[in-house]
Motif scaffolding. Structure first.
Motif, mmCIF file in Angstrom:
data_model
loop_
_atom_site.group_PDB
_atom_site.id
_atom_site.type_symbol
_atom_site.label_atom_id
_atom_site.label_comp_id
_atom_site.label_asym_id
_atom_site.label_seq_id
_atom_site.Cartn_x
_atom_site.Cartn_y
_atom_site.Cartn_z
ATOM 1 N N PHE A 121 11.234 13.577 -2.341
ATOM 2 C CA PHE A 121 12.141 12.456 -2.113
ATOM 3 C C PHE A 121 11.626 11.597 -0.961
ATOM 4 O O PHE A 121 11.357 12.114 0.126
ATOM 5 C CB PHE A 121 13.556 12.975 -1.843
ATOM 6 C CG PHE A 121 14.136 13.666 -3.060
ATOM 7 C CD1 PHE A 121 14.886 12.959 -3.979
ATOM 8 C CD2 PHE A 121 13.869 15.011 -3.305
ATOM 9 C CE1 PHE A 121 15.382 13.581 -5.118
ATOM 10 C CE2 PHE A 121 14.366 15.639 -4.451
ATOM 11 C CZ PHE A 121 15.119 14.921 -5.353
ATOM 12 N N VAL A 122 11.491 10.315 -1.225
ATOM 13 C CA VAL A 122 10.890 9.387 -0.259
ATOM 14 C C VAL A 122 11.929 8.326 0.083
ATOM 15 O O VAL A 122 12.555 7.756 -0.814
ATOM 16 C CB VAL A 122 9.636 8.701 -0.868
ATOM 17 C CG1 VAL A 122 9.039 7.699 0.103
ATOM 18 C CG2 VAL A 122 8.610 9.733 -1.297
ATOM 19 N N GLU A 123 12.117 8.057 1.362
ATOM 20 C CA GLU A 123 13.093 7.058 1.785
ATOM 21 C C GLU A 123 12.848 5.716 1.080
ATOM 22 O O GLU A 123 11.691 5.303 0.904
ATOM 23 C CB GLU A 123 12.947 6.896 3.294
ATOM 24 C CG GLU A 123 14.189 6.424 3.968
ATOM 25 C CD GLU A 123 13.972 6.364 5.478
ATOM 26 O OE1 GLU A 123 13.494 7.347 6.057
ATOM 27 O OE2 GLU A 123 14.290 5.301 6.040
ATOM 28 N N HIS A 124 13.938 5.051 0.707
ATOM 29 C CA HIS A 124 13.885 3.816 -0.091
ATOM 30 C C HIS A 124 12.867 2.797 0.453
ATOM 31 O O HIS A 124 11.984 2.336 -0.262
ATOM 32 C CB HIS A 124 15.295 3.210 -0.110
ATOM 33 C CG HIS A 124 15.450 1.987 -0.942
ATOM 34 N ND1 HIS A 124 15.935 2.025 -2.236
ATOM 35 C CD2 HIS A 124 15.195 0.680 -0.681
ATOM 36 C CE1 HIS A 124 15.968 0.800 -2.728
ATOM 37 N NE2 HIS A 124 15.528 -0.052 -1.802
ATOM 38 N N HIS A 125 12.992 2.454 1.729
ATOM 39 C CA HIS A 125 12.111 1.400 2.261
ATOM 40 C C HIS A 125 10.671 1.875 2.462
ATOM 41 O O HIS A 125 9.744 1.077 2.388
ATOM 42 C CB HIS A 125 12.688 0.828 3.566
ATOM 43 C CG HIS A 125 13.823 -0.114 3.309
ATOM 44 N ND1 HIS A 125 13.642 -1.428 2.978
ATOM 45 C CD2 HIS A 125 15.158 0.091 3.291
ATOM 46 C CE1 HIS A 125 14.818 -2.003 2.791
ATOM 47 N NE2 HIS A 125 15.753 -1.101 2.970
ATOM 48 N N LEU A 126 10.508 3.172 2.705
ATOM 49 C CA LEU A 126 9.135 3.691 2.779
ATOM 50 C C LEU A 126 8.465 3.515 1.414
ATOM 51 O O LEU A 126 7.272 3.195 1.337
ATOM 52 C CB LEU A 126 9.152 5.168 3.164
ATOM 53 C CG LEU A 126 8.919 5.484 4.629
ATOM 54 C CD1 LEU A 126 9.045 6.984 4.876
ATOM 55 C CD2 LEU A 126 7.554 4.990 5.105
ATOM 56 N N ALA A 127 9.248 3.736 0.350
ATOM 57 C CA ALA A 127 8.693 3.558 -1.002
ATOM 58 C C ALA A 127 8.369 2.082 -1.250
ATOM 59 O O ALA A 127 7.318 1.757 -1.814
ATOM 60 C CB ALA A 127 9.667 4.088 -2.050
ATOM 61 N N HIS A 128 9.262 1.169 -0.808
ATOM 62 C CA HIS A 128 8.950 -0.271 -0.925
ATOM 63 C C HIS A 128 7.643 -0.588 -0.187
ATOM 64 O O HIS A 128 6.754 -1.257 -0.712
ATOM 65 C CB HIS A 128 10.054 -1.118 -0.279
ATOM 66 C CG HIS A 128 11.158 -1.521 -1.206
ATOM 67 N ND1 HIS A 128 10.932 -2.030 -2.463
ATOM 68 C CD2 HIS A 128 12.513 -1.531 -1.043
ATOM 69 C CE1 HIS A 128 12.094 -2.314 -3.034
ATOM 70 N NE2 HIS A 128 13.069 -2.020 -2.202
ATOM 71 N N MET A 129 7.572 -0.113 1.055
ATOM 72 C CA MET A 129 6.402 -0.428 1.890
ATOM 73 C C MET A 129 5.130 0.156 1.272
ATOM 74 O O MET A 129 4.087 -0.503 1.214
ATOM 75 C CB MET A 129 6.616 0.126 3.305
ATOM 76 C CG MET A 129 7.728 -0.598 4.047
ATOM 77 S SD MET A 129 8.404 0.366 5.409
ATOM 78 C CE MET A 129 7.166 0.142 6.653
ATOM 79 N N ALA A 130 5.254 1.392 0.780
ATOM 80 C CA ALA A 130 4.093 2.053 0.160
ATOM 81 C C ALA A 130 3.654 1.305 -1.096
ATOM 82 O O ALA A 130 2.456 1.205 -1.381
ATOM 83 C CB ALA A 130 4.454 3.495 -0.187
ATOM 84 N N SER A 131 4.625 0.749 -1.835
ATOM 85 C CA SER A 131 4.287 0.037 -3.083
ATOM 86 C C SER A 131 3.402 -1.170 -2.783
ATOM 87 O O SER A 131 2.581 -1.565 -3.611
ATOM 88 C CB SER A 131 5.556 -0.406 -3.823
ATOM 89 O OG SER A 131 6.130 -1.548 -3.199
ATOM 90 N N ALA A 132 3.581 -1.756 -1.601
ATOM 91 C CA ALA A 132 2.754 -2.914 -1.245
ATOM 92 C C ALA A 132 1.458 -2.464 -0.567
ATOM 93 O O ALA A 132 0.368 -2.852 -0.975
ATOM 94 C CB ALA A 132 3.539 -3.849 -0.321
ATOM 95 N N PHE A 133 1.590 -1.602 0.440
ATOM 96 C CA PHE A 133 0.403 -1.251 1.242
ATOM 97 C C PHE A 133 -0.666 -0.519 0.431
ATOM 98 O O PHE A 133 -1.837 -0.910 0.427
ATOM 99 C CB PHE A 133 0.825 -0.406 2.448
ATOM 100 C CG PHE A 133 -0.346 0.080 3.257
ATOM 101 C CD1 PHE A 133 -1.262 -0.812 3.802
ATOM 102 C CD2 PHE A 133 -0.553 1.449 3.467
ATOM 103 C CE1 PHE A 133 -2.364 -0.356 4.533
ATOM 104 C CE2 PHE A 133 -1.645 1.899 4.189
ATOM 105 C CZ PHE A 133 -2.553 0.989 4.717
ATOM 106 N N TYR A 134 -0.261 0.533 -0.288
ATOM 107 C CA TYR A 134 -1.270 1.366 -0.952
ATOM 108 C C TYR A 134 -1.880 0.707 -2.187
ATOM 109 O O TYR A 134 -2.846 1.223 -2.739
ATOM 110 C CB TYR A 134 -0.673 2.727 -1.324
ATOM 111 C CG TYR A 134 -0.341 3.587 -0.130
ATOM 112 C CD1 TYR A 134 -1.321 3.944 0.794
ATOM 113 C CD2 TYR A 134 0.961 4.043 0.083
ATOM 114 C CE1 TYR A 134 -1.009 4.735 1.898
ATOM 115 C CE2 TYR A 134 1.276 4.834 1.176
ATOM 116 C CZ TYR A 134 0.286 5.172 2.083
ATOM 117 O OH TYR A 134 0.596 5.950 3.177
ATOM 118 N N THR A 135 -1.310 -0.402 -2.650
ATOM 119 C CA THR A 135 -1.905 -1.103 -3.801
ATOM 120 C C THR A 135 -2.681 -2.346 -3.356
ATOM 121 O O THR A 135 -3.292 -3.025 -4.165
ATOM 122 C CB THR A 135 -0.824 -1.558 -4.806
ATOM 123 O OG1 THR A 135 0.085 -2.435 -4.143
ATOM 124 C CG2 THR A 135 -0.068 -0.379 -5.383
#
Ligand SMILES: [Fe+2]
Length: 570
Positions: A121-135
């Protein structure tokens, strides 16, 4: 290593599957079940993603979920005690997330014990941030997420360094730029989930004469934060009445009586839009831009980073995005095509893969074509069974033939290859038209879209020609940033240029979409204009998925030509 990411029981439910850190497939559930922004469990999207990757559900190593119920738990409990949302609703919402293994197994007729995956389970905004940064392909970057709310926060920023993503600061509920924009969109009579982009379109027609008032409503703090004047809202006192069932989500009214006393009676949905509404939209948009740009300036200063990876629903505000590079000190801006909650499926997966498990980075999202694709045989079967007249063309001839028809003013539904990830059609599920004809916007609205006349249409432009036609435009593949058209060029492509002289362009790259690039190139050779109007292939519904849906939409509307694969229907 197989990771399945799921945005579930939330708007824009979606699934994405990664093998060894490389994206295999990603799609929103709405494309299958035909409810816009569908919530619930994305069973169809999960099944399709695994089928696409030829993956047995028993082989999944991790399931990544973009929600962490124990994050900010004290704040959540305090607000839960204050807000009058029934405990039955809360228990139901919680239960949805405690039996995910069962729900995943049941998609495949399996027992829960068959699913061996570890659920992360990943915090909502961490997932948003990861969706941008890691791609993004950036090794180091400032990373910002702004939306309505997720896991009790509405804005989070931090820094991404190679495999790690570190949060620097939160802005918490009830203060939210996303909710401000939603509340005003509701006030302006646009009440469907996700209607905020209409307010943004309307804003260009108004005069921001209420800017001072919005300065009172949302104030920038001393740090990288802001506060709402809560007397104009009810989400903090009555709770947020949100439904995320399988159908289209719905959000109850968020503005208070005080807002009505200030601005007068809210616009009834479907009633005429007048200058008062336009001025309110313009003032809201201007203030939103001022606030977000100032926050981003501070993020840039505080982080010292030159790259910005940006996500969350507010990152769809492409007018605002167009001001980021000129005005905040960042040199590069990256917004992932599914910047909203659908993108969480990708972000949660990549956070698990890189941040938690420490795997090296290799994937870069260079295009948005991660969805279903149908073969020429499947298309031909659909057409044959329908009894409609069609002709087959060699792929090499299609672009030449269709570009001539477009230059003759025909409206073309263009259905090719893999469906786009995110809300924009980017040349594979698109309706195309001649940008030289100033009446084309009206023609499209009357013949197909039947939508509000203040909403602009956007152009696709050959990437290598973008900077000749638009100031500062070089690479914008996901149609999420507006650019000013060069004044001397507007007369050659007036139709997709908004009233303020800007356009939300998509740059088309020869390598990532050769067929679409070639179509526009052929159009340029015939007309001198390296661009086409591109709007999504749908009519008051999610973007078409199957050839059958494409054909039905074509028959229901007054478009001139449908091209599916190598087949042409006129
Ligand atoms: Fe979100």
């Amino acid at each position: 290593m197989i990771i399945l990411g799921l945005n579930c029981f939330h708007g824009d439910a979606s699934a994405a599957v990664f093998r060894d850190g490389e994206l295999i497939a990603a799609i929103e559930e709405e494309r299958f079940n035909r409810f816009k922004h569908s919530g619930g469990f994305p069973s169809n999207a999960v099944k399709w993603c695994l089928l696409k990757g030829n993956i047995d559900p028993r082989e999944i190593d991790y399931v990544a979920i973009p929600r962490k119920s124990n994050s900010h738990i004290l704040r959540k409990l305090i607000w839960a005690a204050r807000l009058p949302v029934s405990s039955a609703n809360r228990i139901k919402a919680l239960k949805n997330f405690t039996n995910l293994r069962e729900q995943l197994a049941s998609c495949f007729g399996l027992k829960p014990i068959d699913i061996k995956a570890d659920f992360k389970f990943v915090e909502h905004h961490l997932a948003h941030m990861a969706s941008a940064f890691y791609t993004s392909g950036h090794k180091n970057s400032a990373v910002v997420s702004i939306d309505g709310m997720g896991d009790h926060a509405s804005m989070v920023w931090g820094v991404g360094e190679d495999r790690k993503l570190t949060i620097r600061n939160y802005v918490y509920f009830p203060h939210s730029i996303g909710f401000l924009y939603t509340a005003m969109t509701q006030y302006l009579g646009m009440k469907s989930y996700g209607d905020e982009y209409k307010t943004m379109g309307l804003a260009s027609y108004g005069n921001p004469k209420y800017e001072d008032f919005f300065e009172q409503i949302i104030r920038i703090g001393k740090s990288i934060d802001f506060k709402l004047d809560l007397s104009y809202f009810i989400h903090h006192s009555k709770g947020i009445d949100m439904t995320f069932k399988t159908g289209e989500p719905h959000i109850g009214t968020m503005f208070s009586e005080k807002l009505v006393e200030t601005f007068g009676y809210p616009r009834e949905p479907g009633s005429p839009v007048n200058s008062h509404h336009k001025d309110i939209a313009a003032s809201l948009q201007k203030r939103t831009e001022t606030v977000v740009l100032e926050l981003l300036r501070r993020v840039q200063y505080s982080s010292g980073q030159k790259n910005l990876c940006y996500a969350g629903g507010v990152a769809f505000n492409c007018v605002l995005n167009g001001r980021i590079l000129p005005e905040t000190g960042f040199d590069n801006l990256y917004v992932q095509p599914a910047a909203g909650d659908a993108g969480l499926a990708i972000g949660a997966s990549l956070f698990v893969y890189h941040h938690i498990l420490g795997n090296p980075r290799k994937f870069i999202m260079r295009h948005s074509y991660w969805g279903p694709e149908y073969s020429n045989d499947q298309i031909k079967n659909t057409l044959t069974n329908s009894g409609i007249n069609f002709s087959a063309k060699e792929e090499i001839n299609i672009s030449d033939y269709i570009s001539s028809k477009l230059a003759d003013g025909k409206i073309v539904a263009w259905y090719q290859g893999k469906a786009e990830w995110g809300p924009r059609a980017l040349g594979n599920r698109s309706i195309l038209a001649d940008p030289r004809n100033n009446d084309m916007k009206e023609i499209l609205n009357q013949k197909i879209k039947n939508r509000e006349d203040f909403r602009p249409f956007a152009p696709s432009v050959l990437e290598e020609k973008a900077s000749e036609w638009f100031d500062g435009a070089t690479h914008s593949p996901f149609m999420l940033i507006t650019y000013k058209a060069k004044k001397e060029k507007i007369k050659y492509m007036p139709a997709p240029i908004h009233v303020d002289g800007s356009a939300r362009i998509q740059t088309v790259n020869k390598e990532t979409n050769p067929l679409y690039w070639n179509l526009i190139k052929q159009f340029e050779m015939k007309t001198g204009v390296p661009s086409l109007i591109n709007t999504s292939f749908n009519e008051s519904e999610p973007i078409v998925d199957t050839p059958q849906q494409a054909l039905e939409t074509f028959k229901r509307t007054n478009m001139d030509i449908l091209v599916m694969g190598n087949y042409v229907i006129e």
